[in-house]
Design an enzyme around this catalytic site. Structure first.
Site, PDB file in Angstrom:
ATOM      1  N   ARG A  41       2.929 -15.663  27.852  1.00  0.00           N
ATOM      2  CA  ARG A  41       4.131 -15.235  27.038  1.00  0.00           C
ATOM      3  C   ARG A  41       5.228 -15.528  28.246  1.00  0.00           C
ATOM      4  NH1 ARG A  41       2.726 -10.115  23.382  1.00  0.00           N
ATOM      5  NH2 ARG A  41       1.300  -9.962  24.701  1.00  0.00           N
ATOM      6  N   TYR A  75      -1.327 -17.497  13.191  1.00  0.00           N
ATOM      7  CA  TYR A  75      -0.742 -16.128  13.534  1.00  0.00           C
ATOM      8  C   TYR A  75       0.317 -16.042  12.482  1.00  0.00           C
ATOM      9  CZ  TYR A  75       1.533 -12.715  16.318  1.00  0.00           C
ATOM     10  OH  TYR A  75       2.182 -11.591  16.768  1.00  0.00           O
ATOM     11  N   GLN A  97      -0.703  -1.190  -5.682  1.00  0.00           N
ATOM     12  CA  GLN A  97      -2.013  -1.191  -6.584  1.00  0.00           C
ATOM     13  C   GLN A  97      -2.667   0.400  -6.367  1.00  0.00           C
ATOM     14  OE1 GLN A  97      -4.036  -4.763  -5.983  1.00  0.00           O
ATOM     15  NE2 GLN A  97      -6.013  -3.866  -7.168  1.00  0.00           N
ATOM     16  N   THR A 111      -8.281  -9.818  24.087  1.00  0.00           N
ATOM     17  CA  THR A 111      -7.168 -10.175  24.787  1.00  0.00           C
ATOM     18  C   THR A 111      -6.720  -8.870  26.028  1.00  0.00           C
ATOM     19  OG1 THR A 111      -5.636  -9.748  23.372  1.00  0.00           O
ATOM     20  CG2 THR A 111      -6.128 -11.854  23.548  1.00  0.00           C
ATOM     21  N   ARG A 139      -9.108   5.534   1.590  1.00  0.00           N
ATOM     22  CA  ARG A 139     -10.070   6.472   1.556  1.00  0.00           C
ATOM     23  C   ARG A 139      -9.458   7.770   2.078  1.00  0.00           C
ATOM     24  NH1 ARG A 139     -13.799   8.269   4.862  1.00  0.00           N
ATOM     25  NH2 ARG A 139     -13.758   6.897   6.443  1.00  0.00           N
TER      26      ARG A 139
HETATM   27  P1  NAD Z   1      -2.212  -7.795  23.038  1.00  0.00           P
HETATM   28  O1  NAD Z   1      -2.773  -9.013  23.072  1.00  0.00           O
HETATM   29  O2  NAD Z   1      -1.884  -7.315  24.564  1.00  0.00           O
HETATM   30  O3  NAD Z   1      -2.955  -6.910  22.122  1.00  0.00           O
HETATM   31  C1  NAD Z   1      -3.897  -6.901  21.218  1.00  0.00           C
HETATM   32  C2  NAD Z   1      -5.023  -6.115  21.133  1.00  0.00           C
HETATM   33  O4  NAD Z   1      -5.644  -6.362  20.013  1.00  0.00           O
HETATM   34  C3  NAD Z   1      -6.043  -6.627  22.427  1.00  0.00           C
HETATM   35  O5  NAD Z   1      -6.305  -5.289  23.245  1.00  0.00           O
HETATM   36  C4  NAD Z   1      -7.225  -7.180  21.694  1.00  0.00           C
HETATM   37  O6  NAD Z   1      -8.282  -7.117  22.677  1.00  0.00           O
HETATM   38  C5  NAD Z   1      -7.167  -6.607  20.415  1.00  0.00           C
HETATM   39  N1  NAD Z   1      -7.752  -7.278  19.411  1.00  0.00           N
HETATM   40  C6  NAD Z   1      -7.561  -8.721  19.109  1.00  0.00           C
HETATM   41  N2  NAD Z   1      -8.390  -8.993  18.192  1.00  0.00           N
HETATM   42  C7  NAD Z   1      -9.159  -7.893  17.735  1.00  0.00           C
HETATM   43  C8  NAD Z   1      -9.964  -7.426  16.731  1.00  0.00           C
HETATM   44  N3  NAD Z   1     -10.524  -8.563  15.913  1.00  0.00           N
HETATM   45  N4  NAD Z   1     -10.609  -6.347  16.755  1.00  0.00           N
HETATM   46  C9  NAD Z   1     -10.267  -5.170  17.758  1.00  0.00           C
HETATM   47  N5  NAD Z   1      -9.334  -5.578  18.706  1.00  0.00           N
HETATM   48  C10 NAD Z   1      -8.863  -6.904  18.542  1.00  0.00           C
HETATM   49  O7  NAD Z   1      -0.734  -8.000  22.378  1.00  0.00           O
HETATM   50  P2  NAD Z   1       0.172  -6.982  22.136  1.00  0.00           P
HETATM   51  O8  NAD Z   1       1.539  -7.732  22.691  1.00  0.00           O
HETATM   52  O9  NAD Z   1       0.051  -5.619  22.632  1.00  0.00           O
HETATM   53  O10 NAD Z   1       0.425  -7.089  20.666  1.00  0.00           O
HETATM   54  C11 NAD Z   1       0.047  -5.831  19.806  1.00  0.00           C
HETATM   55  C12 NAD Z   1       0.377  -6.036  18.287  1.00  0.00           C
HETATM   56  O11 NAD Z   1       1.824  -6.203  18.053  1.00  0.00           O
HETATM   57  C13 NAD Z   1      -0.390  -7.500  17.728  1.00  0.00           C
HETATM   58  O12 NAD Z   1      -0.672  -7.288  16.383  1.00  0.00           O
HETATM   59  C14 NAD Z   1       0.843  -8.548  17.746  1.00  0.00           C
HETATM   60  O13 NAD Z   1       0.717  -9.571  16.708  1.00  0.00           O
HETATM   61  C15 NAD Z   1       2.085  -7.517  17.355  1.00  0.00           C
HETATM   62  N6  NAD Z   1       3.334  -8.114  18.026  1.00  0.00           N
HETATM   63  C16 NAD Z   1       3.519  -8.074  19.266  1.00  0.00           C
HETATM   64  C17 NAD Z   1       4.875  -8.543  19.829  1.00  0.00           C
HETATM   65  C18 NAD Z   1       5.085  -8.607  21.399  1.00  0.00           C
HETATM   66  O14 NAD Z   1       6.052  -9.052  21.562  1.00  0.00           O
HETATM   67  N7  NAD Z   1       4.410  -7.910  22.366  1.00  0.00           N
HETATM   68  C19 NAD Z   1       5.552  -8.978  19.045  1.00  0.00           C
HETATM   69  C20 NAD Z   1       5.424  -9.189  17.456  1.00  0.00           C
HETATM   70  C21 NAD Z   1       4.321  -8.610  17.038  1.00  0.00           C
HETATM   71  N1  UDP Z   2       8.333 -20.701  27.320  1.00  0.00           N
HETATM   72  C1  UDP Z   2       8.662 -21.302  28.447  1.00  0.00           C
HETATM   73  N2  UDP Z   2       7.944 -21.294  29.439  1.00  0.00           N
HETATM   74  C2  UDP Z   2       6.739 -20.654  29.375  1.00  0.00           C
HETATM   75  C3  UDP Z   2       6.221 -20.213  28.276  1.00  0.00           C
HETATM   76  C4  UDP Z   2       7.176 -19.871  27.064  1.00  0.00           C
HETATM   77  O1  UDP Z   2       9.698 -21.959  28.243  1.00  0.00           O
HETATM   78  O2  UDP Z   2       6.046 -20.830  30.450  1.00  0.00           O
HETATM   79  C5  UDP Z   2       9.207 -20.656  26.054  1.00  0.00           C
HETATM   80  C6  UDP Z   2       8.328 -21.057  24.719  1.00  0.00           C
HETATM   81  O3  UDP Z   2       8.329 -22.443  24.475  1.00  0.00           O
HETATM   82  C7  UDP Z   2       9.344 -20.143  23.796  1.00  0.00           C
HETATM   83  C8  UDP Z   2       9.769 -18.941  24.405  1.00  0.00           C
HETATM   84  O4  UDP Z   2       9.703 -19.240  25.713  1.00  0.00           O
HETATM   85  O5  UDP Z   2      10.484 -20.835  23.310  1.00  0.00           O
HETATM   86  C9  UDP Z   2       9.033 -17.678  24.282  1.00  0.00           C
HETATM   87  O6  UDP Z   2       7.753 -17.893  24.146  1.00  0.00           O
HETATM   88  P1  UDP Z   2       6.812 -16.705  24.167  1.00  0.00           P
HETATM   89  O7  UDP Z   2       5.411 -17.616  24.326  1.00  0.00           O
HETATM   90  O8  UDP Z   2       6.903 -15.594  24.921  1.00  0.00           O
HETATM   91  O9  UDP Z   2       6.740 -16.091  22.670  1.00  0.00           O
HETATM   92  P2  UDP Z   2       7.231 -16.794  21.350  1.00  0.00           P
HETATM   93  O10 UDP Z   2       7.431 -18.170  21.279  1.00  0.00           O
HETATM   94  O11 UDP Z   2       6.044 -16.402  20.426  1.00  0.00           O
HETATM   95  O12 UDP Z   2       8.586 -16.167  20.767  1.00  0.00           O
END
Ligand code: NAD
Ligand code: UDP
Length: 315
Positions: free
Chosen positions: A189, A148, A165, A40, A109
């Site tokens: 998002r 997820y 563990q 992504t 490790r």
């Molecule tokens: P993002 O999609 O921008 O980044 C995720 C990254 O992981 C990407 O670069 C993607 O290519 C890489 N990736 C996916 N699958 C992979 C795999 N199998 N091996 C190696 N790389 C892989 O998302 P983000 O917003 O930067 O989120 C980063 C982390 O934080 C995620 O684990 C996400 O679940 C967590 N998180 C983010 C938010 C948020 O609001 N941004 C909220 C809660 C949790």
């Molecule tokens: N949402 C929306 N319009 C959009 C994208 C998302 O109304 O174009 C809403 C979605 O249904 C959710 C909230 O915004 O209620 C946040 O969505 P997002 O996908 O950013 O994150 P998450 O649901 O994982 O918190």
């Protein structure tokens, strides 16, 4: 917080959060090994880091084992946006679960500290508001978000089992909705969608009635919290909520984005996706007390550079 230089692995290091974290840790003088399969993201997020002498990029999928020598691991790899994590749900669960096993094995490790990027999604559609870390959540195990949510819940279980563990040095951060520059414009998002729609003069797509709430944290605040948690006393395993307690309805967010972009876009209402949580707000009492951390950037302050980013980086 220790200031000595460390070898730090960031899985998902080219992603939205991972790229900001990489940058911050390099600025602090650490060596950063960024591991990503670009599921992504693209190299564009980290292109400015590629020439840095302390930055190394490795294309690798965390569902396969990895053998490197490191002091700390931030396990960020996982698609985070619903449209991306639902595209290949089996791969999403594998990334969370197999990825956690592989990275925990590496931490065991090398005796490295390992921090898991967990999520507010472990609370599902919460019946407790605001969400505290001792709330076990309300998660549908068989819905379209489950790959997820349950993947992340299982990863948390693995982290705590490795701790019990093998005495692995774990940290679990439950991250709430975070936004900022370098989110993908087509990420799906809500913040990136609304800003892109407003800048292009398209209708703003509100799913449902727009009364569902989220609490939005600016990326710089979140990165501060992650680093503080990683460097906290060893006994502090978490889970620790990291997010901004400022709560907004999705409709309020849409109106704010329209005002701040000066857009003429109208609001349109589309069906609410299945299992979309109705409310979300972190209780950050623990982060305040244990990490002396709380967000400093308001939604309006954080939206400004985010809008500027989309304005200049997206044609
Ligand atoms: P993002 O999609 O921008 O980044 C995720 C990254 O992981 C990407 O670069 C993607 O290519 C890489 N990736 C996916 N699958 C992979 C795999 N199998 N091996 C190696 N790389 C892989 O998302 P983000 O917003 O930067 O989120 C980063 C982390 O934080 C995620 O684990 C996400 O679940 C967590 N998180 C983010 C938010 C948020 O609001 N941004 C909220 C809660 C949790
Ligand atoms: N949402 C929306 N319009 C959009 C994208 C998302 O109304 O174009 C809403 C979605 O249904 C959710 C909230 O915004 O209620 C946040 O969505 P997002 O996908 O950013 O994150 P998450 O649901 O994982 O918190």
């Amino acid at each position: 917080m220790s200031t000595s230089s460390k070898r730090i692995l960031i899985t998902g290091g080219a992603g939205f959060l991972g790229s900001h974290l990489s940058e911050r840790l390099l600025n602090q003088g650490h060596d950063v090994l960024c591991v990503d399969n670009f599921y992504t993201s693209t190299r564009r997020n980290i292109i400015h880091l590629l020439e840095h002498p302390n930055f190394e990029l490795m294309r690798h999928d965390v569902t396969f084992p990895l053998y490197v020598e490191v002091d700390q691991i931030f396990n960020m790899a996982c698609p985070a946006s619903p449209i991306h994590y639902q595209r290949d749900p089996v791969q999403t669960t594998k990334t969370s679960v197999h990825g956690a096993i592989n990275m925990l094995g590496l931490a065991k490790r090398t005796d490295a500290r390992i921090l898991q990027a967990s999520t507010s999604e472990v609370y599902g559609d919460p019946e407790v508001h605001p969400q505290t870390e001792d709330y076990w959540g309300n998660v549908n195990p068989i819905g379209i978000r489950s790959c997820y949510d349950e993947g992340k819940r299982c990863a948390e279980t693995l982290f705590f089992d490795y701790r019990r563990q093998h005495n692995t040095k774990i940290k679990v951060a439950r991250i709430f909705n975070t936004y900022g520059p370098r989110m993908l414009p087509n990420d799906g998002r809500v913040v990136s969608n609304f800003i892109m729609q407003a800048l292009q003069g398209h209708d703003i797509t509100i799913y449902g009635d727009g009364n569902q709430s989220r609490s939005f944290c600016y990326v710089d605040d979140l990165v501060n919290g992650l680093i503080r948690l990683m460097n906290s006393k060893e006994e502090l395993t978490g889970p620790v909520n990291l997010g901004n307690p400022g709560e907004f309805t999705i409709r309020e967010l849409a109106e704010k984005v329209i005002t701040m972009t000066g857009s003429k876009s109208s609001l349109i209402f589309e069906p609410l996706p299945q299992d979309d949580p109705t409310q979300r707000k972190p209780d950050i009492t623990q982060a305040k007390a244990e990490l002396d951390w709380q967000p400093a950037i308001t939604l309006e302050e954080g939206l400004k550079p985010t809008i500027d980013y989309f304005r200049t980086h997206v044609s």
